[in-house]
Design a protein around this motif. Structure first.
Motif, PDB file in Angstrom:
ATOM      1  N   ASP A   1       0.830  -1.206   0.000  1.00 42.06           N
ATOM      2  CA  ASP A   1       0.000   0.000   0.000  1.00 42.06           C
ATOM      3  C   ASP A   1       0.865   1.257   0.000  1.00 42.06           C
ATOM      4  O   ASP A   1       0.553   2.246  -0.671  1.00 42.06           O
ATOM      5  N   GLU A   2       1.968   1.236   0.766  1.00 40.96           N
ATOM      6  CA  GLU A   2       2.868   2.386   0.799  1.00 40.96           C
ATOM      7  C   GLU A   2       3.567   2.573  -0.549  1.00 40.96           C
ATOM      8  O   GLU A   2       3.727   3.701  -1.030  1.00 40.96           O
ATOM      9  N   VAL A   3       3.992   1.462  -1.143  1.00 38.65           N
ATOM     10  CA  VAL A   3       4.639   1.551  -2.451  1.00 38.65           C
ATOM     11  C   VAL A   3       3.661   2.107  -3.484  1.00 38.65           C
ATOM     12  O   VAL A   3       4.014   2.952  -4.308  1.00 38.65           O
ATOM     13  N   THR A   4       2.426   1.645  -3.432  1.00 35.84           N
ATOM     14  CA  THR A   4       1.405   2.119  -4.368  1.00 35.84           C
ATOM     15  C   THR A   4       1.169   3.611  -4.200  1.00 35.84           C
ATOM     16  O   THR A   4       1.033   4.350  -5.180  1.00 35.84           O
ATOM     17  N   ASP A   5       1.124   4.072  -2.951  1.00 37.49           N
ATOM     18  CA  ASP A   5       0.916   5.487  -2.683  1.00 37.49           C
ATOM     19  C   ASP A   5       2.064   6.323  -3.263  1.00 37.49           C
ATOM     20  O   ASP A   5       1.845   7.373  -3.873  1.00 37.49           O
ATOM     21  N   ILE A   6       3.298   5.848  -3.079  1.00 43.69           N
ATOM     22  CA  ILE A   6       4.460   6.534  -3.644  1.00 43.69           C
ATOM     23  C   ILE A   6       4.339   6.592  -5.159  1.00 43.69           C
ATOM     24  O   ILE A   6       4.564   7.623  -5.795  1.00 43.69           O
TER      25      ILE A   6
ATOM     26  N   ILE B   1       1.663   6.448  -7.094  1.00 47.68           N
ATOM     27  CA  ILE B   1       0.592   7.330  -7.568  1.00 47.68           C
ATOM     28  C   ILE B   1       0.994   8.792  -7.431  1.00 47.68           C
ATOM     29  O   ILE B   1       0.740   9.619  -8.318  1.00 47.68           O
ATOM     30  N   ARG B   2       1.656   9.137  -6.327  1.00 48.42           N
ATOM     31  CA  ARG B   2       2.040  10.528  -6.090  1.00 48.42           C
ATOM     32  C   ARG B   2       3.116  10.996  -7.065  1.00 48.42           C
ATOM     33  O   ARG B   2       3.168  12.157  -7.450  1.00 48.42           O
ATOM     34  N   ILE B   3       4.002  10.082  -7.458  1.00 45.75           N
ATOM     35  CA  ILE B   3       5.123  10.456  -8.316  1.00 45.75           C
ATOM     36  C   ILE B   3       4.777  10.339  -9.791  1.00 45.75           C
ATOM     37  O   ILE B   3       5.240  11.111 -10.621  1.00 45.75           O
ATOM     38  N   ASN B   4       3.926   9.367 -10.126  1.00 45.71           N
ATOM     39  CA  ASN B   4       3.643   9.090 -11.531  1.00 45.71           C
ATOM     40  C   ASN B   4       2.664  10.120 -12.075  1.00 45.71           C
ATOM     41  O   ASN B   4       1.471  10.068 -11.800  1.00 45.71           O
ATOM     42  N   SER B   5       3.139  11.065 -12.862  1.00 47.55           N
ATOM     43  CA  SER B   5       2.315  12.160 -13.356  1.00 47.55           C
ATOM     44  C   SER B   5       1.283  11.723 -14.379  1.00 47.55           C
ATOM     45  O   SER B   5       0.345  12.440 -14.671  1.00 47.55           O
ATOM     46  N   ARG B   6       1.459  10.522 -14.918  1.00 42.80           N
ATOM     47  CA  ARG B   6       0.501  10.043 -15.927  1.00 42.80           C
ATOM     48  C   ARG B   6      -0.771   9.492 -15.296  1.00 42.80           C
ATOM     49  O   ARG B   6      -1.698   9.110 -15.982  1.00 42.80           O
ATOM     50  N   GLY B   7      -0.814   9.410 -13.983  1.00 43.27           N
ATOM     51  CA  GLY B   7      -2.003   8.904 -13.321  1.00 43.27           C
ATOM     52  C   GLY B   7      -2.223   7.429 -13.533  1.00 43.27           C
ATOM     53  O   GLY B   7      -3.336   6.937 -13.454  1.00 43.27           O
ATOM     54  N   ALA B   8      -1.158   6.693 -13.842  1.00 44.88           N
ATOM     55  CA  ALA B   8      -1.299   5.261 -14.084  1.00 44.88           C
ATOM     56  C   ALA B   8      -1.670   4.533 -12.802  1.00 44.88           C
ATOM     57  O   ALA B   8      -1.406   4.994 -11.702  1.00 44.88           O
ATOM     58  N   VAL B   9      -2.291   3.401 -12.967  1.00 46.05           N
ATOM     59  CA  VAL B   9      -2.708   2.596 -11.824  1.00 46.05           C
ATOM     60  C   VAL B   9      -1.770   1.413 -11.678  1.00 46.05           C
ATOM     61  O   VAL B   9      -1.504   0.696 -12.640  1.00 46.05           O
ATOM     62  N   LEU B  10      -1.249   1.234 -10.485  1.00 45.52           N
ATOM     63  CA  LEU B  10      -0.381   0.098 -10.202  1.00 45.52           C
ATOM     64  C   LEU B  10      -1.170  -0.881  -9.355  1.00 45.52           C
ATOM     65  O   LEU B  10      -1.535  -0.591  -8.224  1.00 45.52           O
ATOM     66  N   SER B  11      -1.494  -2.037  -9.904  1.00 45.02           N
ATOM     67  CA  SER B  11      -2.355  -2.983  -9.203  1.00 45.02           C
ATOM     68  C   SER B  11      -1.554  -3.991  -8.400  1.00 45.02           C
ATOM     69  O   SER B  11      -0.352  -4.158  -8.592  1.00 45.02           O
ATOM     70  N   GLN B  12      -2.258  -4.662  -7.488  1.00 50.83           N
ATOM     71  CA  GLN B  12      -1.626  -5.719  -6.712  1.00 50.83           C
ATOM     72  C   GLN B  12      -1.138  -6.824  -7.648  1.00 50.83           C
ATOM     73  O   GLN B  12      -0.099  -7.442  -7.403  1.00 50.83           O
ATOM     74  N   ALA B  13      -1.861  -7.059  -8.728  1.00 49.00           N
ATOM     75  CA  ALA B  13      -1.448  -8.087  -9.682  1.00 49.00           C
ATOM     76  C   ALA B  13      -0.140  -7.702 -10.371  1.00 49.00           C
ATOM     77  O   ALA B  13       0.686  -8.570 -10.673  1.00 49.00           O
ATOM     78  N   ASP B  14       0.070  -6.384 -10.612  1.00 46.27           N
ATOM     79  CA  ASP B  14       1.338  -5.938 -11.198  1.00 46.27           C
ATOM     80  C   ASP B  14       2.503  -6.257 -10.270  1.00 46.27           C
ATOM     81  O   ASP B  14       3.557  -6.718 -10.712  1.00 46.27           O
ATOM     82  N   PHE B  15       2.303  -5.995  -8.969  1.00 40.65           N
ATOM     83  CA  PHE B  15       3.337  -6.330  -7.999  1.00 40.65           C
ATOM     84  C   PHE B  15       3.632  -7.823  -8.034  1.00 40.65           C
ATOM     85  O   PHE B  15       4.780  -8.255  -8.035  1.00 40.65           O
ATOM     86  N   ALA B  16       2.554  -8.613  -8.009  1.00 36.55           N
ATOM     87  CA  ALA B  16       2.728 -10.069  -7.962  1.00 36.55           C
ATOM     88  C   ALA B  16       3.456 -10.576  -9.202  1.00 36.55           C
ATOM     89  O   ALA B  16       4.367 -11.412  -9.108  1.00 36.55           O
ATOM     90  N   MET B  17       3.073 -10.072 -10.379  1.00 38.58           N
ATOM     91  CA  MET B  17       3.716 -10.531 -11.604  1.00 38.58           C
ATOM     92  C   MET B  17       5.187 -10.128 -11.650  1.00 38.58           C
ATOM     93  O   MET B  17       6.039 -10.882 -12.119  1.00 38.58           O
TER      94      MET B  17
END
Length: 603
Positions: free
Chosen positions: A195-200, A202-218
């Motif tokens: 959750d902390e990594v995702t928050d970082i 989202i705050r840094i990625n200016s494109r507004g991309a979504v990083l999902s739990q599945a992305d982490f897992a893959m």
């Protein structure tokens, strides 16, 4: 949060070196490169002129305890910046990348040292540019270890008489300076939660991309070569690609000999002839189903932790937990892919009336249903002959109640735990008693039909009920609802929208109520035109005596009444006009809800 990450810089050359040595894992390099060649050119152009190109984000996997008391150092995974780093690897290091069809291709960026003014010195290589002596066809040659500037400049001057050697040499030097350009990097500590990594991110990625739990897992799976994660990830990607494009098997079989020798090849091969599209899973779906089934959990963040070896009780990381977790995930993915399992499950959906992707509800509901199918097949308390029926009932219940819509991980997690603790049938009975009371069927369900969306659960289940009952479309005898599912052109308004607009100035939100929809042959809809319902329903009755087959092909009055009942048309429709419209909607919603209830209870 401040202690969760640090900020540093790496030169382009250092990043490529860390990738090459494996110190930073870039799992996306084994997936299709989604940037087009012009974006690669633009990135190189930005680096050439020293413009900022955004931050990379890396995450250190935790170190794990191994047998004998030692510690295995975790890899650093690149979780944002894969496309940029892949572009640099392709353009500067000359590495081939995978296109959308998983074919290995080079991306060549050309350079013109004789550019003038504000013209860009870079271009995507084309046959015309390749023949022009002013252009160097592939900038990768400048970054090769054996590149010799003196020899190159002399050869370039010979091919381009009259050019200034100092200008050429200066611009070649500027180009090679790309290797020393600094890239900002956010280094996230191993102790940070997902959750902390995702928050970082989202705050840094200016494109507004979504990083999902599945992305982490893959990413975690692909980076762990010791457990065969790189091949497991490839298998998941290939399987999902084949589900959408069966012809992709030819590309795999001809170009990936390593995969063809793996255990996964025969689990995927059956998809080369598959034409069914009611459930085309993506990697998120595969991971969720395999994880729920094998681990009895619903939160994918837990999967990443378990693959890292996390001991939730001791709050540290152990090698044996990572070993066991990869083995369980492997088994779950194999079960997901197995032809007999997948086809038997989709057959259960079809036999319940869900014959088209257009009436398949949320992926969450489908994923949980597939997990339930796999789980019940191994449950001795549920006869094998009853598994499909229980899966159908649970799926329909979850669609009607919206159980897995929106953010559903916590509900899936709770459901899996309760099934494990109570057993499925007792838990199912408890859910039905609390969720599907008489009040639900008589009040809540008709209210859920007050909508214009054909993606609402109640509408999709209503259509499935018509398919399962082999109902005919309105005014026909033999033209089945099942044959027109997915064809929007065959859904028509019972009260024609033009009629409602003309007589009561009805807005779209009113005339497009789903309770005003029915499946109707186009030829009949044309004959109806803008007629008042009471008028054209009466004409349908009169057509029986006149044997008018254009309007409809129902032969008897009894057949007409049965057809109206199958399509949930109120008996008073023969006298209805615009003034009766909202009362018609209320009556039809009740009839639709009753049909849905009867359908559900018959499963």
């Amino acid at each position: 949060m401040k202690d969760c990450y640090s900020v540093t810089t790496y030169s382009v050359q250092s990043i490529l070196g860390l990738i090459e040595s494996g110190d930073i894992a870039i799992p996306e390099i084994q997936r299709p490169f989604v940037w087009d060649s012009t974006k690669v050119r633009d990135l190189i152009d930005s680096l050439y002129y020293g413009y900022p190109t955004g931050y990379l984000i890396t995450w250190k996997n935790p170190d794990v305890k191994i047998k004998g008391g030692g510690v295995a150092e975790g890899k650093t995974v690149l979780i944002d910046g894969q496309q940029r780093v892949t572009a640099l690897t392709a353009a500067l290091a000359g590495k081939a990348v995978l296109n959308e069809d998983y074919e290995s291709k080079r991306v060549k960026i050309a350079f013109n040292p004789l550019y003038e003014g504000e013209d860009t010195p870079f271009a995507v290589l084309t046959p015309v540019i390749d023949k022009d002596p002013r252009w160097i066809s592939d900038i990768a040659e400048f970054f090769a270890p054996d590149f010799d500037s003196w020899t190159f400049v002399n050869g370039y001057i010979e091919a381009n008489p009259g050019c200034d050697p100092k200008v050429v040499n200066s611009r070649i030097t500027d180009l090679k300076a790309i290797a020393t350009r600094q890239l900002g990097c956010i280094v996230v500590a191993a102790e940070c939660s997902i959750d902390e990594v995702t928050d970082i991110f989202i705050r840094i990625n200016s494109r507004g991309a979504v990083l999902s739990q599945a992305d982490f897992a893959m990413s975690k799976i692909a980076a762990d070569e010791a457990h065969g994660g790189n091949m497991l990830r490839k298998a998941i990607d290939y399987y999902c690609h084949l589900a959408v494009k069966p012809e992709f098997w030819t590309t795999i079989s001809q170009n990936d000999a390593e995969f063809m020798r793996s255990e996964y090849a025969d689990k995927c091969e059956w998809l080369k002839g598959d034409k069914d599209d009611i459930y085309d899973p993506d990697y998120n779906d595969v991971l969720r189903v395999a994880f729920m089934h094998m681990f009895g959990r619903g939160k994918l963040a837990d999967l990443v932790s378990l693959l890292s070896g996390r001991d939730f009780e001791a709050r540290d990381f152990k090698g044996e937990i990572a070993d066991a977790s990869f083995a369980k995930l492997h088994d779950g993915v194999i079960k997901f892919m197995r032809k007999s399992n997948f086809q038997d499950f989709t057959a259960a959906l079809r036999s319940a009336g869900f014959v088209s992707s257009s009436i398949i509800g949320s992926k969450g509901a489908v994923n949980f249903a597939y997990n339930l199918y796999l789980t019940l097949r191994e449950d001795d308390s549920v006869p094998s002959t009853d598994v499909k029926r229980w899966v159908q009932r649970w799926y329909v219940m979850s669609i009607l109640t919206g159980r897995y819509s929106g953010s559903s991980e916590s509900i899936m997690d709770r459901d899996m735990r309760r099934i494990s603790e109570q057993g499925f049938i007792p838990f199912y009975n408890e859910i039905v008693a609390s969720q599907l009371s008489d009040n639900f069927w008589e009040v809540a369900l008709p209210q859920s039909l007050v909508t214009t969306s054909v993606r609402t659960g109640a509408w999709m289940v209503y259509v499935a009920s018509q398919v399962r009952s082999a109902d005919n479309t309105l005014f026909t005898n033999g033209f089945k609802v099942a044959g027109v599912i997915g064809n929007v052109g065959d859904i028509h308004h019972i009260f024609p929208k033009a009629y409602l607009r003309k007589t009561i100035d009805a807005p779209q939100r009113l005339y497009n109520q789903i309770a005003n929809y029915t499946y109707l042959e186009k030829r009949i809809n044309i004959a109806i035109g803008e007629m008042r319902p009471g008028e054209y329903f009466t004409k349908a009755r009169e057509a029986i005596a006149a044997e008018d087959k254009y309007f409809g092909d129902i032969a008897t009055e009894a057949d007409l009444i049965a057809n109206l009942k199958a399509n949930c048309i109120p008996e008073g429709i023969f006298d209805m006009g615009a003034a009766d419209y909202e009362d018609f909607l209320a009556q039809r919603r009740i009839l639709m809800a009753r049909k849905i209830r009867g359908y559900y209870e018959s499963l």
